[in-house]
Design a protein around this motif. Structure first.
Motif, PDB file in Angstrom:
ATOM      1  N   ASN A 193       3.719  -7.426  16.370  1.00 41.18           N
ATOM      2  CA  ASN A 193       3.743  -7.241  14.923  1.00 41.18           C
ATOM      3  C   ASN A 193       3.011  -5.939  14.636  1.00 41.18           C
ATOM      4  OD1 ASN A 193       4.857  -9.923  14.471  1.00 41.18           O
ATOM      5  ND2 ASN A 193       2.828 -10.689  14.985  1.00 41.18           N
ATOM      6  N   LEU A 194       3.543  -5.140  13.749  1.00 44.68           N
ATOM      7  CA  LEU A 194       3.017  -3.797  13.522  1.00 44.68           C
ATOM      8  C   LEU A 194       2.624  -3.602  12.075  1.00 44.68           C
ATOM      9  CD1 LEU A 194       5.821  -2.153  15.616  1.00 44.68           C
ATOM     10  CD2 LEU A 194       3.414  -2.132  16.243  1.00 44.68           C
ATOM     11  N   PHE A 195       1.566  -2.857  11.858  1.00 42.40           N
ATOM     12  CA  PHE A 195       1.010  -2.677  10.524  1.00 42.40           C
ATOM     13  C   PHE A 195       0.549  -1.233  10.333  1.00 42.40           C
ATOM     14  CE2 PHE A 195       0.345  -7.307  10.000  1.00 42.40           C
ATOM     15  CZ  PHE A 195       0.279  -7.712  11.315  1.00 42.40           C
ATOM     16  N   TRP A 196       0.584  -0.793   9.109  1.00 42.59           N
ATOM     17  CA  TRP A 196      -0.171   0.376   8.689  1.00 42.59           C
ATOM     18  C   TRP A 196      -1.104  -0.064   7.569  1.00 42.59           C
ATOM     19  CZ3 TRP A 196      -0.835   5.231  10.476  1.00 42.59           C
ATOM     20  CH2 TRP A 196       0.079   5.725  11.418  1.00 42.59           C
ATOM     21  N   TYR A 197      -2.384   0.272   7.751  1.00 43.09           N
ATOM     22  CA  TYR A 197      -3.383   0.036   6.725  1.00 43.09           C
ATOM     23  C   TYR A 197      -3.848   1.389   6.187  1.00 43.09           C
ATOM     24  CZ  TYR A 197      -3.904  -4.920   7.884  1.00 43.09           C
ATOM     25  OH  TYR A 197      -3.682  -6.266   8.055  1.00 43.09           O
ATOM     26  N   VAL A 198      -4.317   1.388   4.947  1.00 39.14           N
ATOM     27  CA  VAL A 198      -4.785   2.622   4.324  1.00 39.14           C
ATOM     28  C   VAL A 198      -6.135   2.382   3.670  1.00 39.14           C
ATOM     29  CG1 VAL A 198      -3.553   2.152   2.145  1.00 39.14           C
ATOM     30  CG2 VAL A 198      -4.190   4.496   2.727  1.00 39.14           C
ATOM     31  N   GLN A 199      -6.973   3.398   3.713  1.00 41.14           N
ATOM     32  CA  GLN A 199      -8.261   3.326   3.032  1.00 41.14           C
ATOM     33  C   GLN A 199      -8.396   4.546   2.148  1.00 41.14           C
ATOM     34  OE1 GLN A 199     -11.747   2.901   5.539  1.00 41.14           O
ATOM     35  NE2 GLN A 199     -12.874   1.976   3.861  1.00 41.14           N
ATOM     36  N   TYR A 200      -8.263   4.341   0.832  1.00 41.90           N
ATOM     37  CA  TYR A 200      -8.455   5.418  -0.131  1.00 41.90           C
ATOM     38  C   TYR A 200      -9.944   5.660  -0.325  1.00 41.90           C
ATOM     39  CZ  TYR A 200      -3.496   4.817  -1.041  1.00 41.90           C
ATOM     40  OH  TYR A 200      -2.133   4.732  -0.889  1.00 41.90           O
ATOM     41  N   PRO A 201     -10.335   6.858  -0.722  1.00 37.75           N
ATOM     42  CA  PRO A 201     -11.770   7.169  -0.884  1.00 37.75           C
ATOM     43  C   PRO A 201     -12.470   6.157  -1.783  1.00 37.75           C
ATOM     44  CG  PRO A 201     -10.460   9.166  -1.045  1.00 37.75           C
ATOM     45  CD  PRO A 201      -9.486   8.038  -0.991  1.00 37.75           C
TER      46      PRO A 201
END
Lengths: 114, 116
Positions: free
Chosen positions: A32-40
């Motif tokens: 299973n594949l994911f992209w996570y993001v962290q905005y400032p």
């Protein structure tokens, strides 16, 4: 052991430029594949995920990613970036035989110039 | 819905001191994770709980780190004694009612630990 490799640690783009962030994983089984993001100033959040079916998945804010099984890749794309896309992006993978332990890549910091 | 709550937000200690972090997951989430994120690296899983049982703690340095989730809700992570290399952001995450699998993780804001 599972591992995730992200090709670029830092990317600088101008607004309206196209984005592609590379992600490769090392694991031969079903993943299973994911992209996570962290905005400032914000916490990590899910951008998009792939479990099965259509290898092209769409996420929030116009992002999409393509799973290419033969290349063990799950690259993230966006046709035209905005200043508000400045963030750090993490590719992640989990797998049944890994006990569904989610492994993260080192992250790519994207800076979009206005 | 309320997110994953963590405290404190920042902590500065000297080496060999002890420190504890607290996490309250999203209500109803059975699975709770503690991750360590060292500057310039991605999050590394330290321990995963399913309700109040440990699912995976293979990367937890058990000689100095401990974690518990006694009632299957909130959790504490402790470091005793701390080393310089423990300086990192400690992230807590939770996911739905099923064990791991393909569920997305919901993260807290993290605790930034500096060991001097």
């Amino acid at each position: 052991a599972q591992s995730v490799s992200q090709h670029n640690h830092h990317v600088i783009l101008s607004e309206a430029a196209s984005l592609e962030l590379g992600c490769n994983y090392s694991y031969g089984g079903t993943v299973n594949l994911f992209w996570y993001v962290q905005y400032p100033g914000q916490h990590l959040q899910l951008l998009l995920k792939y479990f099965s079916g259509d290898p092209l998945v769409k996420g929030i804010k116009g992002f999409e990613a393509e799973f290419i099984k033969s290349k063990f890749s799950f690259n993230l794309r966006k046709p035209s970036v905005q200043w508000s896309d400045t963030a750090e992006f993490f590719c992640a993978v989990n797998a049944r035989t890994g006990g569904f332990k989610t492994i993260f890549g080192a992250g790519t910091r994207l800076f979009v110039k206005a | 819905e309320a997110g994953v709550a963590q405290s404190p937000r920042y902590k500065i200690i000297e080496k060999r001191q002890s420190v504890a972090f607290w996490c309250n997951p999203i209500s109803g989430h059975a699975t709770l994770y503690w991750y360590q994120q060292i500057l310039g690296q991605g999050p590394k899983l330290l321990i995963q709980f399913q309700n109040n049982g440990v699912v995976d703690d293979s990367q937890l340095p058990k000689d100095r780190f401990s974690a518990e989730r006694l009632k299957g809700v909130d959790s504490t992570l402790k470091i005793q004694p701390a080393k310089l290399e423990d300086s990192a952001v400690y992230l807590c995450a939770s996911s739905g009612t099923r064990k791991g699998t393909n569920e997305k993780l919901f993260f807290g804001s993290g605790t930034q630990l500096s060991v001097l």
